[in-house]
Design a protein around this motif. Structure first.
Motif, PDB file in Angstrom:
ATOM      1  N   ARG A  47       0.830  -1.197   0.000  1.00  0.00           N
ATOM      2  CA  ARG A  47       0.000   0.000   0.000  1.00  0.00           C
ATOM      3  C   ARG A  47       0.870   1.256   0.000  1.00  0.00           C
ATOM      4  NH1 ARG A  47      -2.727  -3.646  -0.982  1.00  0.00           N
ATOM      5  NH2 ARG A  47      -4.704  -4.309   0.023  1.00  0.00           N
ATOM      6  N   ILE A  48       0.267   2.361  -0.414  1.00  0.00           N
ATOM      7  CA  ILE A  48       1.001   3.624  -0.484  1.00  0.00           C
ATOM      8  C   ILE A  48       1.483   4.055   0.898  1.00  0.00           C
ATOM      9  CG2 ILE A  48       0.818   6.082  -1.022  1.00  0.00           C
ATOM     10  CD1 ILE A  48       0.986   4.295  -3.461  1.00  0.00           C
ATOM     11  N   TRP A  49       0.627   3.872   1.908  1.00  0.00           N
ATOM     12  CA  TRP A  49       1.018   4.322   3.258  1.00  0.00           C
ATOM     13  C   TRP A  49       2.183   3.523   3.792  1.00  0.00           C
ATOM     14  CZ3 TRP A  49       1.055   1.088   7.413  1.00  0.00           C
ATOM     15  CH2 TRP A  49       0.325  -0.118   7.316  1.00  0.00           C
ATOM     16  N   GLN A  50       2.265   2.250   3.367  1.00  0.00           N
ATOM     17  CA  GLN A  50       3.413   1.464   3.778  1.00  0.00           C
ATOM     18  C   GLN A  50       4.705   1.999   3.169  1.00  0.00           C
ATOM     19  OE1 GLN A  50       1.872  -2.335   2.484  1.00  0.00           O
ATOM     20  NE2 GLN A  50       1.537  -2.987   4.631  1.00  0.00           N
ATOM     21  N   VAL A  80       5.235   5.090   2.332  1.00  0.00           N
ATOM     22  CA  VAL A  80       5.548   6.346   3.017  1.00  0.00           C
ATOM     23  C   VAL A  80       6.166   6.080   4.382  1.00  0.00           C
ATOM     24  CG1 VAL A  80       4.551   8.440   4.005  1.00  0.00           C
ATOM     25  CG2 VAL A  80       3.787   7.627   1.766  1.00  0.00           C
ATOM     26  N   ALA A  81       5.595   5.101   5.123  1.00  0.00           N
ATOM     27  CA  ALA A  81       6.118   4.786   6.452  1.00  0.00           C
ATOM     28  C   ALA A  81       7.543   4.274   6.381  1.00  0.00           C
ATOM     29  CB  ALA A  81       5.213   3.761   7.134  1.00  0.00           C
ATOM     30  N   SER A 130       9.707   4.895   4.031  1.00  0.00           N
ATOM     31  CA  SER A 130      10.577   6.012   3.637  1.00  0.00           C
ATOM     32  C   SER A 130      10.854   6.931   4.815  1.00  0.00           C
ATOM     33  CB  SER A 130       9.927   6.797   2.495  1.00  0.00           C
ATOM     34  OG  SER A 130       9.688   5.970   1.387  1.00  0.00           O
TER      35      SER A 130
END
Length: 462
Positions: free
Chosen positions: A99-102, A104-105, A107
């Protein structure tokens, strides 16, 4: 040149079904060195394997099994020169399960980890660099000092100065003294050892030994103690207090508040300063009368008995008393300041020398006297002779005063031309001399001045 499947001079002519050509080369995958052949549409020649004959010979590479005439059962041969299409991955889609939030997290965590690591490495580098930091500093020089400097005077005198620890009489105290001779005699103040049951002497080296009392005198506030079995004693040189002038530099050494080997410096502020200390002036018991040297060198409790030195490191006085601030001046409910305010007093060494010699020789000291009883309640200028003695007898019994012509009621105003302002000051001026000294007294009798010559008598001190 004739091209396969086409007429001479033509390009791109269709090939017959029996003819087979290599797929059209892709520009991003063509081998190096084949640009000319590919541009002209001619299949690139394949390298000859070991044992191959010349181009088109019997030793050519194995045919493709899909071609007509290929023998059954013969497998395909890998051709490293064959051109194959590349597979392009579509980057526009996120792989399934992520997922995108993963992203971001992950990074953000990587960024924080990198920042923390960088900060730690920076601090570590700073600490390591600070251990190698060197500030400018003066080069080491000789520690020797001029003999007449404060440091030079202190270096020469400290081995001869001692600290006294006294116990007895329900308490304990600290004072100072200095070595008089190689036999171990030490001079100090009477009030330091007056009630002593035990006396311990500590030298500047830290060595401590017991001491015994030789003699003491409360009238001069001086005492002598002695140590035995001590080698390498360093007696101080006695100077001459008659040579002292106001403004002369001085150094005081002592143990103020038990801080041994303390050195202070100043000047002579005044000479012939009359002071009294201790006892009851009414009966004269245990009262010390000193024609003192005044100094602004800081002197505090514990300095008592220590030497006051001149620029030649000669003892010119024995530090004995200080003047504290008047009550209420320090703003603490009328308490008196106990430390130095720049008013210190020392017994002149000439007086100390005579008393020390008598104490060592006989255990007690003598006092010079004129043999009269003074009216200590008199508040006028000068010292008045009482009408009667303490026992009701004559205030001028037979003795030095009677022989000089002193009478009851006379007011003594001068001693050898020096003005006196009261009974205490007259005693101080007399005790600054030795028994047997001749003095001139100026007396006021019935409004007229008279000059009388007197030879001082002697009395035993306490």
């Amino acid at each position: 040149m004739r091209r396969p499947g086409g007429a001479p001079g033509t390009r791109g002519a269709p090939m017959s079904d029996s003819q087979q050509t290599d797929p059209a080369p892709l520009w991003w995958s063509r081998p190096d060195g084949l640009a000319d052949a590919r541009r002209d549409g001619v299949p690139a020649p394949r390298p000859h394997a070991e044992g191959d004959t010349a181009a088109g010979g019997a030793g050519a590479s194995s045919p493709d099994p899909s071609e007509p005439g290929t023998e059954a059962g013969s497998g395909p041969r890998y051709d490293p020169w064959a051109v194959r299409p590349l597979h392009v991955v579509d980057t526009g889609r996120v792989p399934r399960g992520i997922r995108i939030w993963q992203v971001v997290a992950i990074s953000l965590g990587a960024a924080l980890l990198a920042g923390g690591t960088g900060g730690y490495l920076g601090v570590l580098a700073e600490r390591r660099s600070s251990t190698r930091l060197e500030l400018p500093q003066a080069a080491a020089v000789s520690r020797d000092r001029a003999p007449e400097s404060v440091a030079g005077i202190a270096a020469g005198a400290l081995p001869g100065v001692v600290t006294l620890h006294v116990s007895g009489g329900g308490g304990s105290g600290t004072g100072t003294g200095f070595v008089l001779d190689p036999q171990g005699h030490i001079l100090t103040n009477n009030h330091v050892v007056a009630d002593a049951k035990r006396i311990t002497v500590t030298f500047s080296t830290g060595e401590s030994v017991g001491a015994e009392l030789v003699g003491r005198d409360s009238g001069y506030d001086l005492a002598v103690v002695k140590v035995t079995g001590v080698r390498g004693l360093r007696p101080l040189t006695l100077g001459n207090s008659e040579n002292v002038k106001v403004g002369d530099p001085v150094v005081a050494i002592g143990a103020p508040f038990d801080l041994s080997n303390t050195v202070t410096a100043g000047i002579i502020s005044a000479t012939g300063r009359p002071i009294t200390a201790g006892g009851d002036k009414g009966d004269g018991g245990d009262v010390s009368y000193v024609d003192a040297l005044q100094t602004d060198a800081p002197i505090n409790p514990g300095n008592s008995g220590g030497p006051l030195l001149d620029a030649q490191a000669h003892v010119i006085g024995i530090n004995s008393a200080i003047r504290g601030a008047d009550e209420g001046q320090d703003g603490k409910d009328g308490a008196r300041q106990s430390g130095s305010i720049g008013l210190g007093f020392a017994i002149p060494v000439n007086q100390g020398k005579r008393v020390a010699e008598e104490l060592i020789r006989t255990g007690h000291a003598t006092h010079p006297v004129i043999g009269v009883t003074l009216d200590m309640q008199y508040t006028g200028d000068g010292a008045r002779v009482a009408a009667k003695g303490d026992d009701g007898a004559s205030a001028v019994p037979p003795g030095p005063g009677a022989r000089a012509g002193i009478r009851p009621g006379d007011v003594i105003t001068k001693v050898d031309g020096q003005r006196v302002h009261g009974g205490d000051e007259l005693i101080i001026k007399i005790r600054a001399h030795r028994p047997g000294d001749a003095l001139k007294l100026t007396v006021l009798r019935e409004g007229r001045e008279h000059t009388l010559d007197v030879v001082l008598g002697s009395s035993s001190g306490a």
